[in-house]
Design a protein around this motif. Structure first.
Motif, PDB file in Angstrom:
ATOM      1  N   VAL A 221       0.866  -1.159   0.048  1.00 28.71           N
ATOM      2  CA  VAL A 221       0.031  -0.054  -0.018  1.00 28.71           C
ATOM      3  C   VAL A 221       0.741   1.327   0.017  1.00 28.71           C
ATOM      4  CG1 VAL A 221      -1.831   1.225   1.141  1.00 28.71           C
ATOM      5  CG2 VAL A 221      -1.732  -1.291   1.186  1.00 28.71           C
ATOM      6  N   ILE A 222       0.944   2.003  -0.907  1.00 30.20           N
ATOM      7  CA  ILE A 222       1.531   3.088  -1.158  1.00 30.20           C
ATOM      8  C   ILE A 222       0.981   4.384  -0.932  1.00 30.20           C
ATOM      9  CG2 ILE A 222       2.887   4.105  -2.988  1.00 30.20           C
ATOM     10  CD1 ILE A 222       3.163   1.537  -4.479  1.00 30.20           C
ATOM     11  N   GLY A 223       1.492   5.173  -0.184  1.00 28.57           N
ATOM     12  CA  GLY A 223       0.967   6.966  -0.040  1.00 28.57           C
ATOM     13  C   GLY A 223       1.140   7.658  -1.346  1.00 28.57           C
ATOM     14  N   THR A 224       2.028   7.605  -2.125  1.00 27.86           N
ATOM     15  CA  THR A 224       2.024   8.766  -3.126  1.00 27.86           C
ATOM     16  C   THR A 224       3.271   8.126  -3.996  1.00 27.86           C
ATOM     17  OG1 THR A 224       2.147  10.831  -4.082  1.00 27.86           O
ATOM     18  CG2 THR A 224       3.683  10.167  -2.324  1.00 27.86           C
ATOM     19  N   ARG A 225       3.046   8.343  -5.547  1.00 24.85           N
ATOM     20  CA  ARG A 225       3.901   8.026  -6.575  1.00 24.85           C
ATOM     21  C   ARG A 225       5.217   8.843  -6.530  1.00 24.85           C
ATOM     22  NH1 ARG A 225       2.689   7.452 -12.894  1.00 24.85           N
ATOM     23  NH2 ARG A 225       3.489   9.523 -12.966  1.00 24.85           N
ATOM     24  N   ASP A 226       6.223   8.369  -6.795  1.00 21.29           N
ATOM     25  CA  ASP A 226       7.356   8.649  -6.889  1.00 21.29           C
ATOM     26  C   ASP A 226       7.573   9.656  -7.958  1.00 21.29           C
ATOM     27  OD1 ASP A 226      10.268   9.452  -6.456  1.00 21.29           O
ATOM     28  OD2 ASP A 226      10.935   7.291  -6.367  1.00 21.29           O
ATOM     29  N   PRO A 227       8.067  10.964  -7.742  1.00 22.44           N
ATOM     30  CA  PRO A 227       8.198  11.888  -8.614  1.00 22.44           C
ATOM     31  C   PRO A 227       9.216  11.766  -9.589  1.00 22.44           C
ATOM     32  CG  PRO A 227       8.652  13.125  -6.716  1.00 22.44           C
ATOM     33  CD  PRO A 227       8.066  11.686  -6.269  1.00 22.44           C
ATOM     34  N   ASP A 228      10.588  11.059  -8.898  1.00 25.99           N
ATOM     35  CA  ASP A 228      11.524  10.855  -9.598  1.00 25.99           C
ATOM     36  C   ASP A 228      11.509   9.789 -10.855  1.00 25.99           C
ATOM     37  OD1 ASP A 228      14.099   9.505 -10.241  1.00 25.99           O
ATOM     38  OD2 ASP A 228      15.004   9.653  -8.262  1.00 25.99           O
ATOM     39  N   PRO A 229      11.835  10.387 -12.108  1.00 26.13           N
ATOM     40  CA  PRO A 229      11.545   9.845 -13.273  1.00 26.13           C
ATOM     41  C   PRO A 229      12.240   8.535 -13.277  1.00 26.13           C
ATOM     42  CG  PRO A 229      12.859  11.560 -13.626  1.00 26.13           C
ATOM     43  CD  PRO A 229      12.511  11.480 -12.102  1.00 26.13           C
ATOM     44  N   ARG A 230      13.127   8.081 -12.375  1.00 19.55           N
ATOM     45  CA  ARG A 230      13.649   6.674 -12.682  1.00 19.55           C
ATOM     46  C   ARG A 230      12.842   5.665 -12.128  1.00 19.55           C
ATOM     47  NH1 ARG A 230      19.010   7.950  -9.526  1.00 19.55           N
ATOM     48  NH2 ARG A 230      17.618   8.957  -8.326  1.00 19.55           N
ATOM     49  N   THR A 231      11.665   6.173 -11.169  1.00 20.16           N
ATOM     50  CA  THR A 231      10.595   5.230 -10.689  1.00 20.16           C
ATOM     51  C   THR A 231       9.393   5.499 -11.212  1.00 20.16           C
ATOM     52  OG1 THR A 231      11.952   4.479  -8.640  1.00 20.16           O
ATOM     53  CG2 THR A 231       9.760   4.425  -8.735  1.00 20.16           C
ATOM     54  N   ALA A 232       8.804   6.793 -10.947  1.00 18.97           N
ATOM     55  CA  ALA A 232       7.493   7.182 -11.459  1.00 18.97           C
ATOM     56  C   ALA A 232       6.702   6.429 -11.902  1.00 18.97           C
ATOM     57  CB  ALA A 232       7.845   8.521 -12.376  1.00 18.97           C
ATOM     58  N   GLY A 233       6.094   5.313 -11.321  1.00 18.85           N
ATOM     59  CA  GLY A 233       4.970   4.577 -11.516  1.00 18.85           C
ATOM     60  C   GLY A 233       5.576   3.129 -12.063  1.00 18.85           C
ATOM     61  N   SER A 234       7.036   2.803 -12.187  1.00 18.71           N
ATOM     62  CA  SER A 234       7.418   1.643 -12.708  1.00 18.71           C
ATOM     63  C   SER A 234       7.667   0.772 -11.456  1.00 18.71           C
ATOM     64  CB  SER A 234       8.729   1.877 -13.634  1.00 18.71           C
ATOM     65  OG  SER A 234       9.945   2.239 -12.535  1.00 18.71           O
ATOM     66  N   GLY A 235       7.719   1.314 -10.180  1.00 16.97           N
ATOM     67  CA  GLY A 235       8.012   0.444  -9.234  1.00 16.97           C
ATOM     68  C   GLY A 235       6.623  -0.264  -8.816  1.00 16.97           C
ATOM     69  N   ALA A 236       5.615   0.680  -8.936  1.00 19.13           N
ATOM     70  CA  ALA A 236       4.232  -0.174  -8.707  1.00 19.13           C
ATOM     71  C   ALA A 236       4.021  -1.193  -9.621  1.00 19.13           C
ATOM     72  CB  ALA A 236       3.052   0.876  -8.622  1.00 19.13           C
ATOM     73  N   GLU A 237       4.289  -0.633 -11.083  1.00 17.23           N
ATOM     74  CA  GLU A 237       4.240  -1.807 -12.195  1.00 17.23           C
ATOM     75  C   GLU A 237       5.030  -3.183 -11.896  1.00 17.23           C
ATOM     76  OE1 GLU A 237       1.671  -1.291 -14.118  1.00 17.23           O
ATOM     77  OE2 GLU A 237       2.174  -3.290 -14.954  1.00 17.23           O
ATOM     78  N   ARG A 238       6.338  -3.010 -11.456  1.00 15.17           N
ATOM     79  CA  ARG A 238       7.058  -4.358 -11.515  1.00 15.17           C
ATOM     80  C   ARG A 238       6.402  -5.013 -10.235  1.00 15.17           C
ATOM     81  NH1 ARG A 238      13.325  -4.650 -10.229  1.00 15.17           N
ATOM     82  NH2 ARG A 238      13.561  -6.771 -10.300  1.00 15.17           N
ATOM     83  N   LEU A 239       5.873  -4.329  -9.140  1.00 20.39           N
ATOM     84  CA  LEU A 239       5.232  -5.370  -8.161  1.00 20.39           C
ATOM     85  C   LEU A 239       4.085  -5.726  -8.710  1.00 20.39           C
ATOM     86  CD1 LEU A 239       5.604  -2.629  -5.143  1.00 20.39           C
ATOM     87  CD2 LEU A 239       7.162  -4.713  -5.395  1.00 20.39           C
ATOM     88  N   ARG A 240       3.315  -5.292  -9.277  1.00 22.85           N
ATOM     89  CA  ARG A 240       1.973  -5.918  -9.956  1.00 22.85           C
ATOM     90  C   ARG A 240       2.414  -7.159 -10.931  1.00 22.85           C
ATOM     91  NH1 ARG A 240      -0.657  -0.358 -10.810  1.00 22.85           N
ATOM     92  NH2 ARG A 240      -1.836  -0.254  -8.828  1.00 22.85           N
ATOM     93  N   ARG A 241       3.409  -6.874 -11.589  1.00 22.69           N
ATOM     94  CA  ARG A 241       3.847  -7.683 -12.679  1.00 22.69           C
ATOM     95  C   ARG A 241       4.436  -9.170 -11.831  1.00 22.69           C
ATOM     96  NH1 ARG A 241       6.524  -4.302 -15.934  1.00 22.69           N
ATOM     97  NH2 ARG A 241       8.394  -5.099 -15.279  1.00 22.69           N
ATOM     98  N   ALA A 242       4.791  -8.961 -10.520  1.00 25.31           N
ATOM     99  CA  ALA A 242       5.056 -10.133  -9.641  1.00 25.31           C
ATOM    100  C   ALA A 242       4.322 -10.598  -9.026  1.00 25.31           C
ATOM    101  CB  ALA A 242       6.543  -9.798  -8.916  1.00 25.31           C
ATOM    102  N   GLY A 243       3.027 -10.076  -9.319  1.00 28.65           N
ATOM    103  CA  GLY A 243       1.766 -10.779  -8.642  1.00 28.65           C
ATOM    104  C   GLY A 243       1.268 -10.010  -7.204  1.00 28.65           C
ATOM    105  N   ILE A 244       2.032  -9.124  -6.905  1.00 27.36           N
ATOM    106  CA  ILE A 244       1.630  -8.326  -5.589  1.00 27.36           C
ATOM    107  C   ILE A 244       0.437  -7.448  -5.916  1.00 27.36           C
ATOM    108  CG2 ILE A 244       2.904  -7.151  -3.861  1.00 27.36           C
ATOM    109  CD1 ILE A 244       5.279  -8.134  -4.495  1.00 27.36           C
ATOM    110  N   GLU A 245      -0.520  -7.437  -4.720  1.00 26.53           N
ATOM    111  CA  GLU A 245      -1.420  -6.551  -4.825  1.00 26.53           C
ATOM    112  C   GLU A 245      -1.028  -5.412  -4.497  1.00 26.53           C
ATOM    113  OE1 GLU A 245      -4.607  -7.605  -2.120  1.00 26.53           O
ATOM    114  OE2 GLU A 245      -5.458  -5.420  -2.353  1.00 26.53           O
ATOM    115  N   VAL A 246      -1.175  -4.324  -5.270  1.00 23.45           N
ATOM    116  CA  VAL A 246      -0.568  -2.728  -4.842  1.00 23.45           C
ATOM    117  C   VAL A 246      -1.887  -1.785  -5.012  1.00 23.45           C
ATOM    118  CG1 VAL A 246       0.883  -0.992  -6.001  1.00 23.45           C
ATOM    119  CG2 VAL A 246       1.615  -3.463  -6.295  1.00 23.45           C
ATOM    120  N   GLN A 247      -1.834  -0.827  -4.028  1.00 23.92           N
ATOM    121  CA  GLN A 247      -2.805   0.077  -3.993  1.00 23.92           C
ATOM    122  C   GLN A 247      -2.282   1.482  -3.565  1.00 23.92           C
ATOM    123  OE1 GLN A 247      -5.740  -1.038  -0.920  1.00 23.92           O
ATOM    124  NE2 GLN A 247      -6.623   1.046  -0.930  1.00 23.92           N
TER     125      GLN A 247
END
Ligand code: NAP
Length: 524
Positions: A221-247
């Motif tokens: 469960v994540i408070g807010t998205r990382d504004p750092d362009p190196r992560t910016a959404g890709s962190g959540a996406e990678r977790l989801r791809r690994a089958g982890i529920e992300v909110q």
């Protein structure tokens, strides 16, 4: 070799200590970001504080000044859940109760506020066992170059779970040869709460997404998205791809506020500049004689100390040093100094056009005592370069004397053609600052506003009248406004009555600092 020390609640000791693996002697943990034993006694929570309903009211003192939400604080003070306002539950409560996500995220915010990681973002993380609702690991990112909050929380989780399964109620320490986050399944099925999207890139530490996947957590469960362009959404996406529920989302607004300075730094390549002043109801920041002690109430001044503690640097002009001789340190009942980490007091900065004049007028200024906090003298000719050899010699002498006291000198003219206040912000950006608090008088404040070194204004308005044609005002010089329609229009942030009506705090943003509301919502 990575040594992990577990936190132990020592009988008769209301705080946390760690136990040395070899000697069994209680000591402070080197794992600074970990919940266990990592924070000075005043900031530590009791073991009971790991239960579902956090935080306790006094630990959450920063909340009203930073996040609003007085109702939640009042509920907590009355022993009620700060979310649903129902009476406090026990630790056995299901985590899926209506209040859980927000409450765990509150704890993450609390942890994040303990961090001083500039130029990195302050992040707090908790790991929750979904079967019991109990927090089994906590951590925050203490300082740039140290492991991230998730790593510390996973490490603490590993230790807690290990102890719970084989050595219940014993205070054990574990030694492992690798960071435990790398151990597969070390937090299997756990739920993770974190204020900022887990990083997804290799920096000084490996990506947190990898550690979470390895640890086999089931929900993040994540408070807010990382504004750092190196992560910016890709962190959540990678977790989801690994089958982890992300909110995304619980306490999104509060988390976004937490990253205001970080976000500004990333998007604008400059720290967030906050101009703070206290003024009377008739707009005066001091009397005609220059006396400003005190315009606002003791409660407001306490807020200011909390605000300072959250900023990387505090700036004043030579005029304020001459008149007030401020210390510009954070003075709270609880210590914020952790010398081993090198943080605690913000950098104190004085802007002047002549070191010699200031040294002559204030050889005994509190700011020259660098044993209590670091000081930078930022010298800018600001069109006042003297051709006199005598003054040059005096200038050299003053600078040598100040350096011998540990004062650092920043020559802003080297950053021309940037105007002086922007040059200072550039210097502070290079230094690693994320948030800079301008506590100067009206002369320097005018330059800082005019030159866009200030992006947000915090005004404490005291219900007093001072009068006097020549009493100083917050913006003392010309902003080039001739007609009222040319006045600088600010975006109102929030307003808050301080204490029982002693002062009113007004927050307003200058147009250049429009925060993107999208950043808070993430990619749900
Ligand atoms: N109520 C409040 O919140 C509050 C806060 C702060 C101050 N005050 C009051 O404000 C009064 C002082 O006002 P002030 O306007 O003199 O203070 P100030 O703005 O803090 O200091 C002005 C001085 O800063 C230096 N300076 C200004 N612009 C500069 C630039 N671009 N580059 C380099 N140096 C620059 C100059 O020093 P040089 O002499 O070196 O040229 C200038 O004289 C005092 O009475 C104080 O109590 C009130």
């Amino acid at each position: 070799m990575f040594q992990v020390l577990t936190g132990t609640s020592v009988a008769g000791n209301n705080g946390w200590l760690t136990t040395d693996v070899v000697s069994g002697v209680p000591q402070r943990s080197p794992a600074w970001g970990a919940y266990s034993g990592s924070w000075p006694a005043q900031k530590r929570s009791s073991f009971e504080a790991q239960s579902l309903h956090l935080p306790s009211s006094n630990e959450y003192r920063l909340e009203p000044s930073w996040f609003g939400g007085g109702a939640r604080k009042r509920a907590a003070q009355r022993g009620r859940c700060p979310n649903c306002y129902s009476p406090q539950q026990t630790t056995r409560q299901s985590p899926r109760c209506a209040v859980s996500d927000e409450t765990y995220m509150d704890r993450c915010i609390q942890l994040a506020l303990m961090a001083r990681p500039s130029p990195n973002p302050p992040v707090g993380c908790v790991v929750v066992d979904p079967d019991t609702g109990r927090i089994v690991g906590e951590g925050f990112h203490p300082r740039a170059g140290y492991p991230h909050a998730e790593q510390y929380a996973l490490q603490a989780t590993f230790t807690t779970l290990r102890n719970a399964s084989s050595h219940q109620n014993q205070h054990l320490a574990a030694t492992v040869s690798e960071p435990v986050a790398a151990l597969p399944g070390s937090a299997r099925g756990m739920h993770v709460y974190v204020t900022l999207e887990p990083c997804n890139h290799y920096g000084r530490t490996p990506p947190c997404t990898e550690s979470l996947i390895q640890a086999q957590v089931s929900r993040v469960v994540i408070g807010t998205r990382d504004p750092d362009p190196r992560t910016a959404g890709s962190g959540a996406e990678r977790l989801r791809r690994a089958g982890i529920e992300v909110q995304f989302g619980p306490r999104a607004a509060e988390c976004l506020k937490l990253y205001e300075g970080f976000q500004h730094r990333i998007h604008h390549q400059t720290p967030l500049g906050i101009l703070k002043y206290a003024m009377s109801l008739d707009g005066k920041i001091a009397t005609e004689t220059g006396d400003a002690r005190w315009v606002s109430s003791a409660t407001s001044r306490r807020y200011v100390h909390e605000l300072r503690a959250r900023c990387d640097a505090v700036v004043v002009g030579a005029g304020t040093v001459r008149r007030d001789d401020p210390a510009l340190t954070v003075r709270l009942e609880e210590s914020i100094d952790v010398p081993e980490l090198g943080y605690g007091q913000p950098l104190r900065v004085v802007m002047c056009t002549s070191a010699a004049r200031l040294w002559r007028d204030r050889p005994d200024a509190k700011l020259w005592d660098t044993s209590v906090a670091p000081t930078v003298l930022a010298v800018s000719s600001a069109g006042e370069v003297s051709s006199s050899k005598e003054l040059d010699a005096a200038e050299r002498e003053a600078i040598l004397a100040l350096r011998s006291r540990g004062v650092q000198i920043a020559y802003l003219d080297a950053l021309l053609p940037l105007p002086p206040t922007r040059a200072l912000m550039q210097w502070l950006y290079d230094y690693g600052c994320t948030t800079v608090l301008w506590e100067c008088g009206g002369t320097l404040a005018t330059s800082a506003v005019r030159e866009s070194a200030v992006h947000k204004i915090l005004v404490f308005v005291a219900p007093k009248l001072v009068g006097g044609r020549s009493s100083p005002t917050p913006i003392a010089a010309d902003l080039g406004v001739r007609n009222m329609e040319e006045a600088l229009a600010l975006r109102l942030g929030r307003m808050e009555v301080i204490g029982s009506g002693q002062d009113v705090l007004i927050e307003a943003y200058l147009d250049s600092n429009k925060l993107s509301p999208d950043a808070a919502s993430g990619t749900t």
